[in-house]
Design an enzyme around this catalytic site. Structure first.
Site, short mmCIF file in Angstrom:
data_model
loop_
_atom_site.label_atom_id
_atom_site.label_comp_id
_atom_site.label_asym_id
_atom_site.label_seq_id
_atom_site.Cartn_x
_atom_site.Cartn_y
_atom_site.Cartn_z
N ILE A 12 -2.26 4.55 2.78
CA ILE A 12 -2.79 5.17 4.19
C ILE A 12 -2.13 4.43 5.37
O ILE A 12 -2.01 4.95 6.53
CB ILE A 12 -4.24 4.97 4.11
CG1 ILE A 12 -5.22 5.65 5.20
CG2 ILE A 12 -4.90 3.23 3.89
CD1 ILE A 12 -4.97 7.10 5.17
N SER A 34 0.24 -8.44 3.56
CA SER A 34 0.26 -7.57 2.35
C SER A 34 0.88 -8.41 1.15
O SER A 34 1.88 -8.92 1.45
CB SER A 34 0.84 -6.14 2.68
OG SER A 34 1.18 -5.45 1.29
N ARG A 35 0.32 -8.34 -0.03
CA ARG A 35 1.19 -8.73 -1.22
C ARG A 35 2.28 -8.39 -1.45
O ARG A 35 3.25 -9.01 -2.16
CB ARG A 35 0.12 -8.70 -2.34
CG ARG A 35 -1.09 -9.94 -2.38
CD ARG A 35 -2.04 -9.41 -3.40
NE ARG A 35 -2.41 -8.14 -3.49
CZ ARG A 35 -3.28 -7.79 -4.62
NH1 ARG A 35 -3.52 -8.58 -5.44
NH2 ARG A 35 -3.62 -6.37 -4.92
N LYS A 87 -12.23 3.36 7.05
CA LYS A 87 -13.43 3.82 6.26
C LYS A 87 -13.28 3.74 4.76
O LYS A 87 -11.96 3.65 4.05
CB LYS A 87 -13.59 5.36 6.67
CG LYS A 87 -12.76 6.31 6.09
CD LYS A 87 -12.78 6.97 4.64
CE LYS A 87 -11.77 7.80 4.25
NZ LYS A 87 -12.03 8.07 2.84
N ASP A 165 -14.93 8.69 -1.57
CA ASP A 165 -14.18 8.23 -1.06
C ASP A 165 -13.63 9.21 0.11
O ASP A 165 -13.45 8.87 1.11
CB ASP A 165 -13.06 7.49 -1.96
CG ASP A 165 -11.71 7.05 -0.94
OD1 ASP A 165 -11.87 6.11 -0.35
OD2 ASP A 165 -10.75 7.92 -0.85
#
Length: 301
Positions: A12, A34-35, A87, A165
């Site tokens: 996303i 971010s990993r 969201k 979701d």
């Protein structure tokens, strides 16, 4: 341009958030956390605490799954940063209330985003319905989870929300466009035998509002809302990007859901206010509390 940090570089983020930020005159994508994911040419951190300690980036956009989002948002607010939440804004209603209280006390902006409300057909649908008597609403939200969440097993874990979701996008639209409040009366939730969240749901609210959500639809995807009123009918299709009134397609303009969210965030920060709306989450919580659970065959991504 205001520096912004994007946290959680997944599908996303790369599909929607990064293009929206890069095209905006308001924002400069100054860092990511971010990993595994990175964005070319942007300073990348793997540790959120390090980013907060080493930069003074004033705005944080969180694109993490719901469960870890509260901890990140709380740290950002405590560090005096404005926060934008993908969201749903959290895993529970209580934690979103808590974040709103923290943001208020810290004097920073908190924005609970609902991207489907920014679909081009939503605002004109709301305006048309404002003075109408609604007699019925049918929501059909069916898509292929394997297409949109490949390998993302967290969607079927506790707090992953399952079919809600995507379904919460429909709920965000109806809570925006309907001129009257509604509350859930009944629901049936289908849980695969190996999953902790539902893959399908049927729901019925007051005011003759019904919905069918399903995450198993292959082929064409269905994101449709039809509203009957005392003055004719109106329908939204393709997640709100197409609007039809009494059978006549309407010109609603281009699709720019995520750019509109970042426009809104820029205005909120400028004005020193927050926008916290948990209305769509309430309907999900009600469905989980009230719904009859049905167990079906196992499902694997």
């Amino acid at each position: 341009m205001t520096p912004i940090c994007l946290v959680g570089i997944g599908k996303i983020a790369t599909d929607q958030h990064v293009p929206a930020i890069n095209a905006s005159p308001d924002w400069d994508l100054a860092a990511t956390v971010s990993r595994t994911g990175t964005i070319d040419g942007v300073q990348a951190f793997t540790d959120f605490d390090q980013m907060l300690a080493e930069t003074d980036i004033p705005v944080i956009s969180l694109c993490l799954p719901p469960v870890p989002r509260y901890a990140y948002a709380a740290k950002a607010i405590a560090a005096g940063r404005h926060v934008m939440l993908e969201k749903p804004p959290g895993a529970t209603l209580a934690e979103v209330h808590a974040l709103a209280d923290m943001a208020r006390a810290a004097g920073v902006t908190l924005f609970t985003t609902w991207h489907s409300r920014m679909a081009p057909g939503v605002a004109p649908a709301k305006a048309w319905l404002a003075d109408k008597q609604v007699t019925g609403v049918q929501i059909t939200w069916k898509e292929d989870v394997r297409r949109w969440h490949p390998g993302q097993d967290w969607v079927f874990a506790p707090a992953g929300m399952g079919v809600f979701d995507p379904g919460i996008n429909a709920l965000s639209i109806i809570t925006e466009i309907l001129p009257m409040p509604i509350h859930l009366q009944a629901a049936e939730l289908l849980f695969p035998s190996n999953c902790d969240t539902p893959i399908a749901a049927q729901m019925r609210w007051t005011e003759n509002v019904i919905a069918e959500f399903d995450w198993r639809q292959e082929g064409p995807q269905s994101w449709d809302i039809t509203v009957q009123t005392d003055a004719g009918g109106i329908s939204l299709h393709d997640g709100g990007s197409r609007l039809v009134i009494d059978g006549a397609p309407q010109d609603v303009g281009p699709e720019r859901e995520y750019p509109a969210l970042y426009d809104r965030m820029a205005d909120l920060v400028k004005d020193g206010v927050s926008d916290v709306d948990i209305g769509p989450m309430i309907h999900v919580a009600d469905a989980m509390a009230l719904g009859q659970r049905v167990t079906g065959e196992a499902f694997y991504l």
